[in-house]
Design a protein around this motif. Sequence first.
Motif, short mmCIF file in Angstrom:
data_model
loop_
_atom_site.label_atom_id
_atom_site.label_comp_id
_atom_site.label_asym_id
_atom_site.label_seq_id
_atom_site.Cartn_x
_atom_site.Cartn_y
_atom_site.Cartn_z
N ALA A 105 -5.73 -9.61 -3.74
CA ALA A 105 -6.38 -10.10 -4.45
C ALA A 105 -6.03 -9.38 -6.26
N GLY A 106 -4.84 -8.72 -6.27
CA GLY A 106 -4.17 -9.01 -7.34
C GLY A 106 -4.27 -7.07 -7.94
N ILE A 107 -4.65 -6.49 -7.20
CA ILE A 107 -5.58 -5.44 -7.76
C ILE A 107 -4.29 -4.00 -7.69
N LEU A 108 -3.57 -3.73 -9.08
CA LEU A 108 -2.42 -2.92 -8.61
C LEU A 108 -3.03 -1.24 -8.86
N THR A 109 -2.73 -0.45 -8.87
CA THR A 109 -3.36 1.29 -9.41
C THR A 109 -2.29 1.95 -9.59
N ASP A 110 -2.96 3.31 -9.02
CA ASP A 110 -1.49 4.33 -9.71
C ASP A 110 -1.70 4.57 -8.01
N ASP A 111 -1.13 5.69 -7.13
CA ASP A 111 -1.55 6.47 -7.03
C ASP A 111 -2.26 7.89 -6.73
N ASN A 112 -3.38 7.95 -7.74
CA ASN A 112 -3.82 9.07 -7.58
C ASN A 112 -5.49 8.98 -6.53
N TYR A 113 -4.86 9.30 -4.88
CA TYR A 113 -5.99 8.44 -3.64
C TYR A 113 -7.16 8.98 -4.10
N GLY A 114 -8.12 8.47 -3.39
CA GLY A 114 -9.50 8.80 -3.44
C GLY A 114 -11.03 8.46 -5.19
N ASN A 115 -10.06 8.38 -5.82
CA ASN A 115 -9.73 7.83 -7.52
C ASN A 115 -9.06 6.98 -8.42
N ALA A 116 -8.24 6.31 -7.80
CA ALA A 116 -7.56 5.77 -8.48
C ALA A 116 -7.68 5.30 -9.93
N ASN A 117 -6.77 4.88 -10.71
CA ASN A 117 -6.65 4.19 -11.66
C ASN A 117 -6.39 3.13 -11.61
#
Length: 402
Positions: A105-117
């Motif tokens: 769906a295009g949601i790119l995050t950082d790799d702060n697993y569990g609470n990613a930005n």
Amino acid sequence: MKIVVQKFGGTSVSTKERREMVIEKICEAKKEGFSPVVVVSAMGRKGESYATDTLLSLVSDKLKDENKLCIDLLMGCGEIISTVVMTDDLLNHKEKAIPLTGGQAGILTDDNYGNANVLNVNPENILEVLKEGNIPVVAGFQGISKKGYITTLGRGGSDVTAALLGVALNAEQVEIYTDVDGIMTADPRIVSDASLIKEISYNEVFQFADQGAKVIHPRAVEVAMKSNIPLVIKNTLSPSKGTTINNNGDLKMDNIITGITHMSDRTQVRVSLKENNQNENYYELLNVLAQNEISLDLINVFPEESVFTIDGKDISKFDHIMKNLNLLYTYTENCSKIAIIGSRIRGIPGVMAKILNYLNKDNIKVLQTSDSHTTIWCLVEGEYTKQAINALHIGFKLGEIK
Ligand code: ADP
Ligand code: ASP
Ligand code: MG
């Protein structure tokens, strides 16, 4: 294309019967000329087979503590299962639908697993799915990192997915469907005659959510507020119009107090300078706690004593730090921090006096208080939580809001 994002929580998708109601809501939106984009949570609550907490119970505490990458992949499975089951039901109703993971769906995050930005939302795939006449059914609560791993957005994060997609797709509104009629003056599980709040501002809802009302994730409110997208909270199982969250909300309320919420499992800590024989570490304590990422609230610093609360789950880490610093302390476990919220309390005299009167009348001891422009907090022993919230709810006549 007039897009509406419709997010259905865990209880809404937990059984076939409930998913029938979900399909009704989706079809209603279509009849009104909207193109729905559906976001789903994992099916059910703790104990039910595919709920997030149930999935978490499959693995060891060691893995939970040490391998967040694995845990996010595990937690992400609940929402993925839910997208396929929901798609199956839609197809059986002759509604064309396609399931999408958060990454698809295009949601790119950082790799702060569990609470990613979330770094970026690219709605291209969803728009393609819509153009082909399909209903996109997106897995909430998850994204994908640049390295291609599944990440999660923090517990309750499907609301955040819905708000983010609402903004990226320039949706007319974001609808959050759950198991209550909307935002109430208190959690209806605690106060049986809590009233429905029909319209409320982003700011006040943010206070509610941030102070423990689980009905919506605070980050979802922030995201919607920034882009001024209307958020509506509704009940999947009833035709109630729900709660609309926008910027007009505050003007429509007559009551000084909008509602009451709470955070449980708080531990109140007292550290006294005298008892610690003038140990110099006393002055360093708050710095050391910050370095160790222990967050404090209800902080009162006096010349001879510091009083604050910490999350109950941090107590053993806290104890370890205190031993290292050679500092003595006393504490009261299992407290509840009750938040009495109302954006109109600013400058109105006597609100705190009323709160204390209502609680005193019920013989509820107040351990500590604090206040801001929009909220007054009272710390009480955990066993009095329900009684305290009900006493305040009755005192401020919140059950009588029409
Ligand atoms: P979902 O699975 O649909 O996301 P949640 O359990 O996250 O549902 O949120 C809905 C729950 O929030 C309700 O069942 C209710 O008990 C709780 N809740 C807490 N405070 C409030 C409030 N002020 N108004 C409505 N619901 C509340
Ligand atoms: N399933 C996830 C959770 O339980 C996300 C959500 O329900 O919004 O936290
Ligand atoms: Mg939720």
